[in-house]
Design an enzyme around this catalytic site. Sequence first.
Site: not given
Lengths: 332, 532
Positions: B233, B253
């Site tokens: 991650k 995003r």
Amino acid sequence: MALIEMTAAGLYCRAGDFHIDPWRPVPCAVLTHAHADHARAGSARYIAASEGLELLRLRLGSLAPIEGRAYGERFDLGSARVSLHPAGHILGSAQVRIEADGEVWVVTGDYKRDPDPTCAPFEPVRCDVLVTEATFALPVYRWPPAERVALEVLAWWDACVRERIPAVLCCYALGKAQRLLAELARLTDRPVHLHGAMAALVDAYRQAGVPMLPTRPVSDAPRGRDFAGELILAPPSAAGTPWMRRFRDASLGFASGWMQVRGHRRRRGYDLGFVLSDHADWPGLLATVHDSGARRVLAMHGDADAFVRHLRESGIDAAALRSDFARDEGSA
Amino acid sequence: MRAFAELYAAFDRSTATSAKLAALRRWLAAADSGDAAWGVHLLAGARLSRVLAPAQLKRLAAESAGLPDWLVDECHAHVGDLAETVALLAVAANPDPDHAPAAGLADWVRRIVRLRTVDEHQRAAIVRGWIEALGPSERFVLLKLLTGALRVGVSRGLVVRAIAEHAGLPPARVAERLAGDWSPSAAAFDALVAPDETAAADTARPVPFCLASGLDQPVEALGERDAWLAEWKWDGIRAQIVRGTAGAWLWSRGDEALDGRFPEIEQAARAMPPGVVLDGELLAWRGDGPLPFARLQRRVNRRRPGATLLAECPVRFLAYDLLREHDRDLRAQPLRDRRARLERLLADAPPAIGLSPILAAEDWAGLRALRETARAHGVEGLMLKRLDSSYRPGRRRGDWWKWKLDPLTVDAVLVYAQAGRGRRAGLHTDYTFALWDRDALLPVAKAYSGLDDAEIVRLDRWIRAHTVERFGPVRRVEPVQVFELAFEGVQRSSRHRSGIAVRFPRILRWRHDKPAAEADRLETLRAIAGGG
């Protein structure tokens, strides 16, 4: 020398040997009004405005040693000459005027300057030193007229009738509930349902001759009664309790001066806020200071620092007085 | 704008999604396309470029209300929202809202944009005139437009849903049309709600992102290890590379175009064949590992990076998904197949675009052991993605899991507090915490979250009663209360007095049991930060 000083039990007048709204039992307590953080049990003797005696007995018990005094009546305590004057906060609320040693002090207690059909209007009293509440002591607090707020409440109630859901309005059980019922009585005659904590207080107002909407205790309703389209008044403490479950899908409103600021309403999760306060707003505080002619102002409750600085910059000697009164937002 | 102000008020008073959706649909049905376009754009989080600085707005309120500046600041600290403060303070020149200038939302936006053509004094005078003439709700919304995002508690997803229901389109289609830098106009709104066949695909735009959920169960509950793909991650910026026929674009995003900020990535992307969308992570990178997030932040802040910054903060895009290839939408295919295509596509890509490696541990225990090494690898933990899952927009539980490392913790002392904003207005909820350095407390972290509502109220009371000193809205409090703080990482920092900076600090719990003298020492953090 200061006529009134702050002690462990609260405001104290040495010349008259009495306390005002003490938070501990004392020999002699002068009470400004019947809200729980001002009227506490256990003192040996109470003096209060006659209009509020019934309410005080509900709070302190029917046997509490309370003496009533008419507004404006002068009486002596020790070497002090004392009188009570309408504060316009709730039924029987009073400011305390104290005269001793050639000086006049006034303790306002909680008060408001706006008209209220449930109690005598605030009476400006001249003094040398003014001890004022300062709950809403910022210029963002300017109250809309109560008649307009009552119209907003009615419009919301009507919308709930159309949507077939209950309208639950949270408000403080003493003062605010009765003021709402009296303001709404000028607009409609529909009955309102009351939380149990309010019934006796509403009765006391009715006995005092205050015209209000007809009311019914929620507890009288049969099990499973549908409250769709009905207005229910409840204390803020009822929100989120199992008692609320009977009002399925209700719209939840709150009537308080704090509703002037969106953050306060959103934080508490109310759907709708109605700006209705029994305290003085910023213009009301300034008007009271002006009307009193006081050369010195002591501010208590709330965050009084800005108010004090503002007065000082206007050339008035001012200071904050720290107190232990609960900052109960529901009572405002 | 009356209608939009009413919509705003309806959002404001309702916490129920259904009520918000109904209000949006009512408004969409009544609004003309131009107003609807701007409303949708602003509700989805867009903001107008600033025409007045916050200080100028406060000045304006002070002049309108006849108050000194410091008192307006006090009010701002109390209300916790600049637009609301100005709306409450400004006097009403014309208290009858029926006489307020009537104009639609799009007209108001045009007026605000036109303000840029006049000098600042005139701007303030014009805005003051508007505010004093408008009724309370429109005044507030106008000020919200002037101060930034509306932030009214409506998610982008809800806006998309309302438009979809209004237009009779699938929400995914609306989300796609809105993605990227959708520019509001009557024509753009008509195209947004147009029946499906007329919509032209815009190959410059990103695809709605698939989001992961935090793993809140033992990893074994996910079933067979073989059904899952495991990766690091990364602690970077989630982004998509869109390679169209006309060029290559980088999107974050938040549907923010990162054009120009990362020229090395854009250049590398242009080397790929057109018709490609990659999903992955932007990272500051040197050698074979990531640099701290703060390095990447420096690049984000700079629209056109110079040679020095490019050299100091090199970046890399690590791709982990392929959403489009040869202009073919691959999202319905299983991740297993998309990953295979991605690996083939990137086999000879320039080094600026790499593959996020697959972690090969054979079983959950092996992955758990790898996760323990995450901090040493400069990553936040692991990602677990179901190999047979399609790529679905939004946060849907079950296919993508974040398996983050347990946070670092310290016990720190509350030293400063400031009133919060929004629904925390009037309560002291912005806290500064300190650790012991010899016999002094040195501030190391600010935290805003982690306490429940009852604790916030209690702490607020305590703060008011134990303030030692005030600096405007900031209160210094007695160093008594100890809190356990969690954070994701520690770095050396010359910008902080303590010499360290912590990442994502938040409150885990109030340590009533711990006296301030027993709070942690700065050395503890310094040791974790390492590096001498």
